[in-house]
Design an enzyme around this catalytic site. Structure first.
Site, short mmCIF file in Angstrom:
data_model
loop_
_atom_site.label_atom_id
_atom_site.label_comp_id
_atom_site.label_asym_id
_atom_site.label_seq_id
_atom_site.Cartn_x
_atom_site.Cartn_y
_atom_site.Cartn_z
N ASP A 77 0.88 -1.16 0.00
CA ASP A 77 0.00 0.00 0.00
C ASP A 77 0.92 1.21 0.00
OD1 ASP A 77 -1.60 2.15 0.61
OD2 ASP A 77 -2.78 1.11 2.14
N ASP A 84 -6.74 -0.80 -1.80
CA ASP A 84 -5.70 0.23 -1.77
C ASP A 84 -4.29 -0.36 -1.88
OD1 ASP A 84 -5.44 -0.93 0.70
OD2 ASP A 84 -5.79 0.90 1.85
N GLN A 117 2.96 4.40 2.74
CA GLN A 117 2.62 3.74 4.02
C GLN A 117 3.38 2.44 4.32
OE1 GLN A 117 -1.67 3.02 5.20
NE2 GLN A 117 -1.17 0.90 4.66
N TYR A 119 0.89 -0.09 14.78
CA TYR A 119 0.00 -0.24 13.65
C TYR A 119 0.43 0.65 12.49
CZ TYR A 119 -4.04 -0.70 10.72
OH TYR A 119 -4.85 -0.97 9.65
N LYS A 142 -2.91 -2.80 7.64
CA LYS A 142 -3.12 -4.24 7.73
C LYS A 142 -2.23 -4.95 6.73
CE LYS A 142 -5.65 -6.68 10.50
NZ LYS A 142 -4.98 -7.13 11.67
N ASP A 143 -2.06 -6.23 6.96
CA ASP A 143 -1.11 -7.01 6.17
C ASP A 143 -1.85 -7.72 5.06
OD1 ASP A 143 0.49 -6.54 8.62
OD2 ASP A 143 -1.01 -7.92 9.39
N GLN A 158 -5.31 -27.72 -11.48
CA GLN A 158 -5.55 -28.73 -12.55
C GLN A 158 -4.48 -29.81 -12.61
OE1 GLN A 158 -9.04 -26.66 -13.56
NE2 GLN A 158 -8.44 -28.64 -14.36
N ARG A 218 -9.90 -0.02 10.51
CA ARG A 218 -8.75 0.18 11.40
C ARG A 218 -8.05 -1.13 11.75
NH1 ARG A 218 -9.01 5.52 13.12
NH2 ARG A 218 -10.93 6.48 12.39
N ASP A 242 -14.95 1.14 5.61
CA ASP A 242 -13.66 0.79 4.99
C ASP A 242 -13.61 -0.68 4.56
OD1 ASP A 242 -12.86 3.38 5.34
OD2 ASP A 242 -11.23 2.94 6.75
#
Ligand code: F6R
Ligand code: MG
Ligand code: MG
Length: 383
Positions: free
Chosen positions: A11, A52, A94, A228, A231-232, A241, A265, A286
């Site tokens: 991100d 994002d 970020q 923080y 998020k990961d 197949q 968050r 979000d």
């Protein structure tokens, strides 16, 4: 000769808060990869977004953890970040936690999933990319794909799958991994991966010949940065197949929008909604957390595709169910289990609140003395 598929994501800033990647940043990253393709660093690439998160899907002949390929991804993210900063995109840069690249992009913020294999005559792969959730979100689908015969018919009726698969499970807190075999050890496997915040399925191998079948990015940003920072949002590559689960068996678990951690968050449980590229963005609270699935054929190191696999009415019902679950769970507001438990909260004022209230907590005669030592606001630790 082996071919390597590398999916590296970050991100680096987005449009309208954390809603979606801006097309100009996709363009900036694509230019960097196009130049590298011309120079022969990579064989082919596809750049896209999951909400994002900027996603670089690349093929090459250099193997996993290759410094040149990792540096290329780092450069692409840096160039895209410049554009993000110029446009004033939200949280520009970020996920780039370091200023300097040192040979491997792992641990610097971006998420990485890579696999190396000898191409079969026809090599279908599916690349899953999720937004507003964590790597453990793929535990349940991976279990179903590679260990549950109610999901994957081939486990029962295709002799090439009948032996089962090996799951490599990573303990993200300890930095240790264990291999568990399915079907023999499925109860032990489930005992671990049912805690997706800690135990993450990192790789799956076919048991009969240890061919790589799936790989997941396992970076946890807060464990890297100590706070923080986003998020990961994970990615996963699955081979399909002729001796692996069929594409339809690989997609099937996502018809159930299971609850995952992330969303607003990075601190709430919500349903994982499978969507096509046109809906690869987030809005409500979000979210809700989303996942896209792009199918490719890999031929002589070339990516043929993509096929936008969740862009299909067959997943409408899953999306509708996800909306219903979102409505239902949202009504809990700040209450668990919508809000994550205290040990999993990404943003939290709880320690501050407890500090402020410390002297106002008065002893109470409860008629017994609690035997379990337990620090309020933290995970209960039995010792
Ligand atoms: C979750 C996410 C968003 C933000 C939220 C607040 O992974 O990225 O839900 O956490 O929009 O963002 P800030 O703190 O930047 O205002
Ligand atoms: Mg963001
Ligand atoms: Mg994201």
């Amino acid at each position: 000769r082996t071919t390597t598929v590398s999916v590296i994501k970050a991100d680096i800033g987005s449009l309208a808060g954390h809603h979606r990647v801006h097309p100009d940043t996709i363009l900036a990253a694509s230019r960097v990869l196009a130049e590298a393709k011309r120079k022969g660093v990579i064989k082919s690439f596809y750049v896209t977004n999951a909400g994002d998160d900027l996603q670089l899907i690349m093929t090459h002949f250099k193997g996993v953890d290759n410094p040149e390929v990792h540096e290329l991804a780092w450069t692409a993210f840096r160039e895209a970040t410049k554009v993000a900063k110029d446009l004033g995109l939200y949280a520009a840069g970020q996920d780039l936690l370091s200023d300097a690249f040192s040979g491997n992009i792992r641990g610097l913020g971006p998420g990485v999933a890579e696999m190396e294999f000898v191409e079969r005559p026809s090599e279908p792969i599916v690349v899953f990319m999720a937004d507003k959730t964590e790597p453990g979100a793929f535990n349940l689908p991976l279990y179903k794909i590679f260990a549950d015969p109610f999901n994957t018919a081939g486990l029962v009726i295709d002799p090439r799958l009948h032996d089962g698969f090996i799951f490599e499970v990573l303990d993200v807190f300890e930095g240790k991994a264990v291999e568990l075999r399915a079907p023999e050890e499925i109860y032990d496997l489930l005992a671990l991966i049912g805690t997706p915040s800690r135990y993450v399925v990192k790789r799956v191998y076919r048991k009969s010949d240890r061919e790589i079948a799936a790989v997941v990015s396992s970076e946890r940003l807060s464990l890297i940065a100590g706070r923080y920072v986003g998020k990961d949002d994970p990615v996963m590559i699955v081979r399909a197949q002729s001796g692996f689960p069929a594409v339809g068996e690989v997609l099937e678990p996502f018809a159930f929008p299971h609850l995952v951690a992330g969303w607003m968050r990075g601190s709430h449980h919500g349903p994982l909604m499978p969507v096509g590229l046109k809906d690869s963005k987030v809005s409500r609270f979000d979210g809700p957390p989303r996942v896209i699935a792009l199918g490719f054929q890999v031929k002589n190191g070339e990516l043929i595709g993509p096929a936008d696999l969740f862009d299909d009415p067959a997943f409408d019902e899953a999306r509708r169910q996800a909306q219903m679950i979102a409505d239902y769970i949202r009504r809990h507001g700040p209450f668990m289990p919508h809000r994550l438990g205290p040990e999993e909260m990404e943003y939290t004022t709880l320690p501050e609140v407890l500090k402020r209230l410390k002297d106002r907590f008065k002893p109470v005669e409860m008629g017994y003395k609690p035997k379990v030592k337990h620090e309020a606001g933290e995970a209960a630790d039995v010792d």
